[in-house]
Design a protein around this motif. Structure first.
Motif, PDB file in Angstrom:
ATOM      1  N   TYR A   1      41.558  36.766  57.444  1.00 57.26           N
ATOM      2  CA  TYR A   1      42.826  36.563  58.698  1.00 57.26           C
ATOM      3  C   TYR A   1      42.043  35.445  59.925  1.00 57.26           C
ATOM      4  CZ  TYR A   1      46.187  39.120  56.274  1.00 57.26           C
ATOM      5  OH  TYR A   1      46.863  39.706  55.615  1.00 57.26           O
ATOM      6  N   LEU A   2      42.578  34.984  61.003  1.00 60.47           N
ATOM      7  CA  LEU A   2      41.296  33.711  61.995  1.00 60.47           C
ATOM      8  C   LEU A   2      41.731  34.603  63.056  1.00 60.47           C
ATOM      9  CD1 LEU A   2      41.802  30.248  60.219  1.00 60.47           C
ATOM     10  CD2 LEU A   2      39.465  32.491  59.848  1.00 60.47           C
ATOM     11  N   ASP A   3      42.716  35.343  62.928  1.00 59.47           N
ATOM     12  CA  ASP A   3      43.059  35.494  64.132  1.00 59.47           C
ATOM     13  C   ASP A   3      42.871  37.129  64.894  1.00 59.47           C
ATOM     14  OD1 ASP A   3      45.016  37.494  62.236  1.00 59.47           O
ATOM     15  OD2 ASP A   3      46.119  37.026  63.936  1.00 59.47           O
ATOM     16  N   GLN A   4      41.602  37.937  64.429  1.00 60.09           N
ATOM     17  CA  GLN A   4      41.556  39.022  64.716  1.00 60.09           C
ATOM     18  C   GLN A   4      40.092  38.907  65.808  1.00 60.09           C
ATOM     19  OE1 GLN A   4      40.049  40.898  60.688  1.00 60.09           O
ATOM     20  NE2 GLN A   4      42.977  41.269  61.077  1.00 60.09           N
ATOM     21  N   MET A   5      40.336  38.551  67.012  1.00 58.20           N
ATOM     22  CA  MET A   5      39.382  38.334  68.494  1.00 58.20           C
ATOM     23  C   MET A   5      39.881  39.497  68.935  1.00 58.20           C
ATOM     24  SD  MET A   5      37.078  36.863  69.926  1.00 58.20           S
ATOM     25  CE  MET A   5      36.631  36.707  72.042  1.00 58.20           C
TER      26      MET A   5
ATOM     27  N   GLN B   1      36.858  47.108  58.116  1.00 60.31           N
ATOM     28  CA  GLN B   1      35.963  46.218  56.830  1.00 60.31           C
ATOM     29  C   GLN B   1      34.856  45.725  58.050  1.00 60.31           C
ATOM     30  OE1 GLN B   1      35.099  48.241  53.612  1.00 60.31           O
ATOM     31  NE2 GLN B   1      32.848  47.109  54.629  1.00 60.31           N
ATOM     32  N   SER B   2      35.123  44.736  58.286  1.00 64.86           N
ATOM     33  CA  SER B   2      34.080  43.752  59.327  1.00 64.86           C
ATOM     34  C   SER B   2      33.695  44.633  60.719  1.00 64.86           C
ATOM     35  CB  SER B   2      35.681  43.237  60.514  1.00 64.86           C
ATOM     36  OG  SER B   2      35.381  41.792  59.384  1.00 64.86           O
ATOM     37  N   ILE B   3      33.796  46.040  60.943  1.00 64.22           N
ATOM     38  CA  ILE B   3      33.425  46.675  61.932  1.00 64.22           C
ATOM     39  C   ILE B   3      32.191  47.439  61.539  1.00 64.22           C
ATOM     40  CG2 ILE B   3      33.907  48.636  63.032  1.00 64.22           C
ATOM     41  CD1 ILE B   3      37.108  47.755  64.077  1.00 64.22           C
ATOM     42  N   PHE B   4      32.679  48.059  60.005  1.00 66.98           N
ATOM     43  CA  PHE B   4      31.502  48.791  59.680  1.00 66.98           C
ATOM     44  C   PHE B   4      30.492  47.755  59.036  1.00 66.98           C
ATOM     45  CE2 PHE B   4      35.185  51.785  57.725  1.00 66.98           C
ATOM     46  CZ  PHE B   4      35.210  52.602  58.613  1.00 66.98           C
ATOM     47  N   ASP B   5      30.856  46.393  58.572  1.00 68.06           N
ATOM     48  CA  ASP B   5      29.796  45.520  57.841  1.00 68.06           C
ATOM     49  C   ASP B   5      28.726  45.017  59.032  1.00 68.06           C
ATOM     50  OD1 ASP B   5      31.412  45.376  54.819  1.00 68.06           O
ATOM     51  OD2 ASP B   5      32.002  43.756  55.825  1.00 68.06           O
ATOM     52  N   VAL B   6      29.394  45.320  60.466  1.00 66.86           N
ATOM     53  CA  VAL B   6      28.172  45.003  61.242  1.00 66.86           C
ATOM     54  C   VAL B   6      27.963  46.319  62.155  1.00 66.86           C
ATOM     55  CG1 VAL B   6      29.317  42.748  61.835  1.00 66.86           C
ATOM     56  CG2 VAL B   6      30.030  44.545  63.818  1.00 66.86           C
ATOM     57  N   SER B   7      27.812  47.304  61.474  1.00 65.89           N
ATOM     58  CA  SER B   7      27.695  48.722  62.192  1.00 65.89           C
ATOM     59  C   SER B   7      26.200  48.637  61.753  1.00 65.89           C
ATOM     60  CB  SER B   7      28.749  50.101  61.899  1.00 65.89           C
ATOM     61  OG  SER B   7      29.827  49.521  62.470  1.00 65.89           O
ATOM     62  N   GLY B   8      25.735  48.189  60.707  1.00 73.74           N
ATOM     63  CA  GLY B   8      24.400  48.690  59.761  1.00 73.74           C
ATOM     64  C   GLY B   8      25.229  49.529  59.478  1.00 73.74           C
ATOM     65  N   ASP B   9      23.704  50.269  58.937  1.00 70.32           N
ATOM     66  CA  ASP B   9      23.810  51.001  57.869  1.00 70.32           C
ATOM     67  C   ASP B   9      24.631  53.023  58.018  1.00 70.32           C
ATOM     68  OD1 ASP B   9      23.301  52.983  55.316  1.00 70.32           O
ATOM     69  OD2 ASP B   9      21.430  53.902  55.714  1.00 70.32           O
ATOM     70  N   VAL B  10      26.310  52.524  57.455  1.00 71.72           N
ATOM     71  CA  VAL B  10      26.937  54.129  57.810  1.00 71.72           C
ATOM     72  C   VAL B  10      26.824  55.062  56.705  1.00 71.72           C
ATOM     73  CG1 VAL B  10      28.218  52.333  59.004  1.00 71.72           C
ATOM     74  CG2 VAL B  10      28.690  53.084  56.331  1.00 71.72           C
ATOM     75  N   LYS B  11      25.975  54.824  55.513  1.00 74.92           N
ATOM     76  CA  LYS B  11      25.891  55.847  54.826  1.00 74.92           C
ATOM     77  C   LYS B  11      25.375  57.487  55.537  1.00 74.92           C
ATOM     78  CE  LYS B  11      25.770  53.280  50.769  1.00 74.92           C
ATOM     79  NZ  LYS B  11      26.776  52.607  51.915  1.00 74.92           N
TER      80      LYS B  11
ATOM     81  N   GLU C   1      33.793  37.149  64.490  1.00 74.33           N
ATOM     82  CA  GLU C   1      33.132  36.572  62.911  1.00 74.33           C
ATOM     83  C   GLU C   1      32.927  37.049  62.037  1.00 74.33           C
ATOM     84  OE1 GLU C   1      31.871  33.186  64.206  1.00 74.33           O
ATOM     85  OE2 GLU C   1      32.335  33.473  66.050  1.00 74.33           O
ATOM     86  N   ARG C   2      32.669  38.083  62.142  1.00 73.48           N
ATOM     87  CA  ARG C   2      32.206  38.886  60.346  1.00 73.48           C
ATOM     88  C   ARG C   2      34.135  38.903  59.705  1.00 73.48           C
ATOM     89  NH1 ARG C   2      31.195  38.942  55.966  1.00 73.48           N
ATOM     90  NH2 ARG C   2      31.712  40.970  53.796  1.00 73.48           N
ATOM     91  N   SER C   3      35.398  38.667  60.126  1.00 74.29           N
ATOM     92  CA  SER C   3      35.958  39.100  59.867  1.00 74.29           C
ATOM     93  C   SER C   3      36.930  37.620  59.602  1.00 74.29           C
ATOM     94  CB  SER C   3      37.627  39.820  61.628  1.00 74.29           C
ATOM     95  OG  SER C   3      37.644  38.494  62.057  1.00 74.29           O
ATOM     96  N   LYS C   4      36.327  36.222  59.869  1.00 73.43           N
ATOM     97  CA  LYS C   4      36.674  35.303  59.406  1.00 73.43           C
ATOM     98  C   LYS C   4      36.212  34.814  58.507  1.00 73.43           C
ATOM     99  CE  LYS C   4      35.826  33.530  63.873  1.00 73.43           C
ATOM    100  NZ  LYS C   4      35.440  32.287  64.764  1.00 73.43           N
TER     101      LYS C   4
END
Ligand code: VG1
Ligand code: CO
Length: 547
Positions: A15-19, A43-53, A149-152
């Protein structure tokens, strides 16, 4: 539960409106109900959070409609992404400051707050997701921009197939390698408050006959306020009203101001008034303070609290500095000057206070929109502000009105008001701002109705800690006598645009400290229209809200 869980990769389209706006991603519920919409954002938040393991994550919300469902989705995503430990408030309830505390106390990587704060809740109303980082504060712009940016471009997310977790029972569940822990929503927070304040002094004051009413507005603070005010501090049962969080907040806006908490205001102005009234918002980060016969404007509250904080155990050594958002009145600046401590002016939004608090440059922060807090968490904190007032009252044994009047006599009064124009067509609102930006260069040095403009600019914040620059944070028109007019667009609404105009005038004359606010500002309000032309351009005859 067994260890052999199956992690599913789900294909999705962006979705392009997740700003995210001033305070997270905020949209109407039906927008969030679109397929994979919350999943994409989380998921976009997790993707830019570095290692979440193996890391810890806190999840909670204000109990609004759709909370329960998004929490279950968030749990599945957290498990599939490899978090080791997920802490969730019982029944999915956690206030924003409580989440901030839990992140810090239990050293979590971050926290997800499901809330649209003071905006109304319900199937057709508002929902929101905020993400807080490991210092407990709202994710800074660098982070939210990266998540956007990731969410886009996101094309998949990770989840697991598992039954819903029962959020009503405190206890632990194991899903694969992840521990899911349902915790008491209130206990850690209440304990923190006991560490900060002198509960014995407040309890004794209440016992001596001091009365209070707290309106939780059917939002998240109900259980916290019951526990703290009634149970631990001994206020009479029923001192906390609207204490049960409801998915639609009883059909009201959980916004503690003179419009939506009018009932409380009327009570405090009546013959039956208790000594003290207070309210908080949807997610528990805002506060409204009213003494018998005396409403305390948030900007004044910040100044009074800063001037008296040393009376309270946690701040007895004094404050390191004070910070306020740019549109907040300059009342606190006079306190900082007297205390000879630093004063910082940041853009609107709590995320901008994080660095100042982390680096011990500021101890107390506040916004004109009824947000006040200190370095005990990295969010604004409604109940903390109420307790700070109560502790000060218990020590000074004066009424709220006496304390505020004394403050004004000592420091002078910054008359202050905000005029909102809500539901403006976005293009029209942009036109108002663009036209004004074009005028800025020619405004400085000119006089309007006998008042001289010293400076006019578009506020850009240079963070003194990380040197980041946040531009276009609101237009400031500063007069040579200390008066100010500020204009900015809201970043939290979900329909059209809201133009906020903030008007401020300083008065030192002892005989003019008790004027009606709108009357005291009338001249400046007229000047504001001449400069901004908001009514002329939008066609609105009056503001939709005057605060
Ligand atoms: C408003 C307030 C701002 C506050 C923000 C979030 O933002 O003006 O001071 O930080 O809400 O508060 P805006 O962009 O609409 O002016 V809350 O209680 O929603 O977390
Ligand atoms: Co809020």
């Amino acid at each position: 539960m067994s260890d052999d869980i199956v992690i599913k990769t789900v294909a999705t389209k962006p979705y392009l409106d997740q700003m995210p706006g001033t305070s997270g991603l905020r949209k109407k519920v039906p927008v969030f109900q679109q397929e994979n919409y919350p999943e994409n954002f989380i998921q976009s938040i997790f993707d830019v959070s570095g290692d979440v393991k193996g890391k810890k994550l806190v999840i909670g919300g204000d109990g609004r409609f759709y909370n329960d469902q998004v929490i279950q989705k968030a749990i599945r995503l957290a498990v599939a992404n490899g978090f080791g430990h997920v802490m969730i408030g019982q029944n999915g309830i956690l206030s924003t400051p409580a989440v901030s505390n839990l992140i810090r106390k239990y050293k979590a990587l971050g926290g997800i707050v499901l809330s649209a704060s003071h905006n109304p809740g319900g199937p057709k109303q508002d929902f929101g997701i905020k993400y807080n980082i490991s210092n407990g504060g709202p994710a800074p712009e660098k982070f939210t921009n990266a998540a956007f940016e990731r969410s886009k471009v996101i094309d998949q997310y990770l989840t697991v197939e598992t039954s819903d977790i029962d959020l009503s029972q405190i206890g632990k569940h194991q899903i694969g390698a992840t521990t899911i822990e349902i915790i008491d929503s209130v206990a850690d927070y209440a304990e923190m408050m006991e560490d900060i304040f002198d509960f014995d002094a407040i309890r004794a004051y209440i016992q001596s006959g001091f009365t209070l009413q707290f309106d939780a507005m059917h939002a998240v603070t109900g259980p916290y306020a019951k526990e703290i005010f009634e149970k631990r501090l001994g206020a009479a049962e029923g001192s906390v009203i609207n204490a049960v969080p409801l998915p639609d907040f009883g059909g009201q806006h959980p916004d503690p101001n003179l419009i939506y908490a009018k009932g409380l205001y009327d009570l405090l102005m009546s013959d039956n008034a208790p000594d003290f009234g207070a309210a908080s918002d949807g997610d528990g980060d805002r506060n409204m303070i009213i003494g018998r016969g005396m409403f305390v404007a948030p900007s004044d509250s910040l100044a009074v609290l800063a001037a008296n904080a040393h009376l309270v155990p946690a701040y007895s050594a004094g404050l390191k500095g004070i910070a306020r958002s740019m549109p907040t009145s300059c009342a606190a600046d006079r306190v900082a000057e007297k205390l000879k401590i630093g004063m910082y002016e940041v853009p609107t939004g709590w995320k901008f206070f994080g660095n100042l608090l982390d680096h011990q440059m500021a101890t107390i922060c506040g916004e004109e929109s009824a947000g006040t807090s200190s370095d005990h968490v990295r969010e604004k904190d409604g109940l903390w502000a109420v307790l700070l007032w109560l502790n000060i009252l218990a020590v000074r044994r004066q009424s709220v009105a006496d304390i505020v009047n004394e403050h004004w006599r000592h420091f002078g009064r910054n008359y202050y008001s905000r005029h909102d124009f809500e539901g403006v067509d976005t293009e029209v609102a942009n036109k108002v701002m663009q036209r004004l930006r074009g005028e800025l260069a020619s405004l400085a040095g000119t006089s309007i109705d006998g008042q001289t403009i010293e400076k006019a600019d578009d506020f850009a914040y240079h963070d003194p800690v990380d040197q980041s620059v946040s531009a276009h944070q609101g237009i400031r028109i500063l007069f040579d006598n200390g008066s100010r007019i500020v204009v900015r667009l809201s970043g939290t609404g979900t329909t059209g645009a809201t133009i906020r105009i903030y008007i401020e005038r300083y008065e030192a004359d002892e005989d003019k400290l008790a004027l009606d606010t709108q009357e005291a500002l009338a001249e400046l309000i007229a000047i504001a229209e001449k400069i901004i032309q908001v009514k002329a351009i939008t066609g609105f005859e009056t503001p939709t809200a005057i605060i």
